[in-house]
Design an enzyme around this catalytic site. Structure first.
Site, PDB file in Angstrom:
ATOM      1  CB  SER A 242       2.421  -2.083   0.460  1.00  0.00           C
ATOM      2  OG  SER A 242       3.655  -1.869   1.111  1.00  0.00           O
ATOM      3  CE  LYS A 287       3.652   2.014   2.491  1.00  0.00           C
ATOM      4  NZ  LYS A 287       2.806   0.880   2.052  1.00  0.00           N
TER       5      LYS A 287
END
EC number: 3.4.21.53
Length: 348
Positions: A242, A287
């Protein structure tokens, strides 16, 4: 004390004891929480995250932060019910079934190894995407990943060998090599030219019949990129794919004059392909929280994560939609100069 009161007291004590004991029973859930961030144009443990050698680089400013998700639990260290309950009432974390992170078909070690491989691939894709954006040419090579024991390639081809030709023709990709081998009848030989270190070697391998009856030599191949200069990425224990977008932006920033951040603290996430396409990721809510806690004010968000991100965006964090690396660079240019459109996430 009456017998009835004593019975009620004992029953209450037992219920309390069972409740307390139950709270500490392990449960098959994993708690996901905001993890640390790393500035891809900064340092980790006094070492640059991105080091480029063999090409001119330029000073950078601000931050381009990759973001992570920390997890607690798993098959080998399950959390207790009390920890799960605390997670369910905390809006900054998520509690998910254990198999979401650790599928039953794979062991925890296999999951960890897969994350490591995905991180390595992500770094290669990020470099390829950055060079594609800058129109810097690079090549692709096919290397030997492994050989099957007992098959003709076993002991003849080695892990890391670069296959340059097959039957005298350039081995541009895995399909070309595979098709060339299958074009033979079992028992016929295939001619390979491999580069091993600094040496080029011709190797002829007999074929055998595979499960489908087609000719095989028993080699597992992988495609990798051959870049005109060296790009090293150091992120410690971070795994998974990611961080690809933020790696690409960090590489771009170092290879171009000026600062694409404009001195701002930028965070973001997203997988990356060599073409520059940005893909979705998991744990977007955690996140974003980690990004905001680290000081970021802008968050580059994969288009497919926008709707989910809009529901949980922290105060003070501006979501910018990033469908491709080129779009992300253009958005950062617009933020820095105040000219042009900055694509925003919209609620789904």
């Amino acid at each position: 004390m009456s017998r009835r009161a004593l019975t009620l007291l004992v029953a209450g004590f037992l219920v309390l004891a069972l409740g307390v004991a139950g709270a500490f029973l392990p449960v098959p859930y994993v708690v996901l929480s905001p993890g640390p961030t790393e500035n891809t144009i900064g340092e980790v443990e006094k070492k640059p995250v991105i080091t480029i050698s063999g090409h001119q680089t330029y000073p950078t400013k601000g931050a381009l932060r990759l973001v992570t998700v920390a997890y607690q639990g798993g098959p080998s260290s399950r959390i207790d019910l009390l920890t799960a309950l605390r997670g369910w009432v905390d809006p900054t974390v998520a509690v998910v079934p254990e198999e979401t992170i650790f599928p039953k078909s794979r062991s925890p070690k296999e999951v960890e190894e897969e994350n490591t491989v995905e991180m390595t691939n992500s770094q290669d894709f990020a470099t390829a995407a950055a060079l594609t954006e800058l129109k810097i040419p690079f090549g692709m090579v096919v290397t030997v990943a492994s050989t099957e024991k007992g098959k003709p390639a076993d002991g003849k081809l080695r892990k890391g060998d670069e296959i340059s030709t097959v039957d005298g023709k350039p081995a541009a990709n895995v399909k070309i090599i595979s098709d060339a081998v299958k074009a033979h009848k079992p028992g016929e030989s295939v001619a390979f030219t491999v580069i091993r270190g600094k040496d080029k070697t011709d190797i002829s391998l007999p074929t055998v019949a595979g499960p489908s009856g087609q000719a095989v030599v028993g080699v597992v191949m992988q495609e990798s990129y051959k870049f005109p200069f060296k790009v090293d990425i150091n992120v410690g224990d971070v795994g998974g794919p990611s961080a690809g977008l933020m790696f690409s932006l960090g590489i771009l920033d170092k290879l171009t004059p000026g600062e694409i951040t404009g001195g701002k603290d930028i965070a973001g996430t997203g997988t990356i392909q060599a073409s520059g396409e940005v893909g979705p990721i998991g744990g977007i809510a955690q996140k974003m929280v980690g990004a905001r806690k680290s000081g970021a004010t802008v968050f580059l968000t994969p288009a497919d994560n926008c709707a989910e991100a809009m529901k949980a965006v922290p105060d003070g964090l501006r979501l910018v939609k990033a469908e491709t690396l080129h779009a992300a660079v253009s958005a950062l240019d617009a933020l820095r100069t105040g000219k042009g459109d900055v694509p925003a996430c919209a609620a789904g």
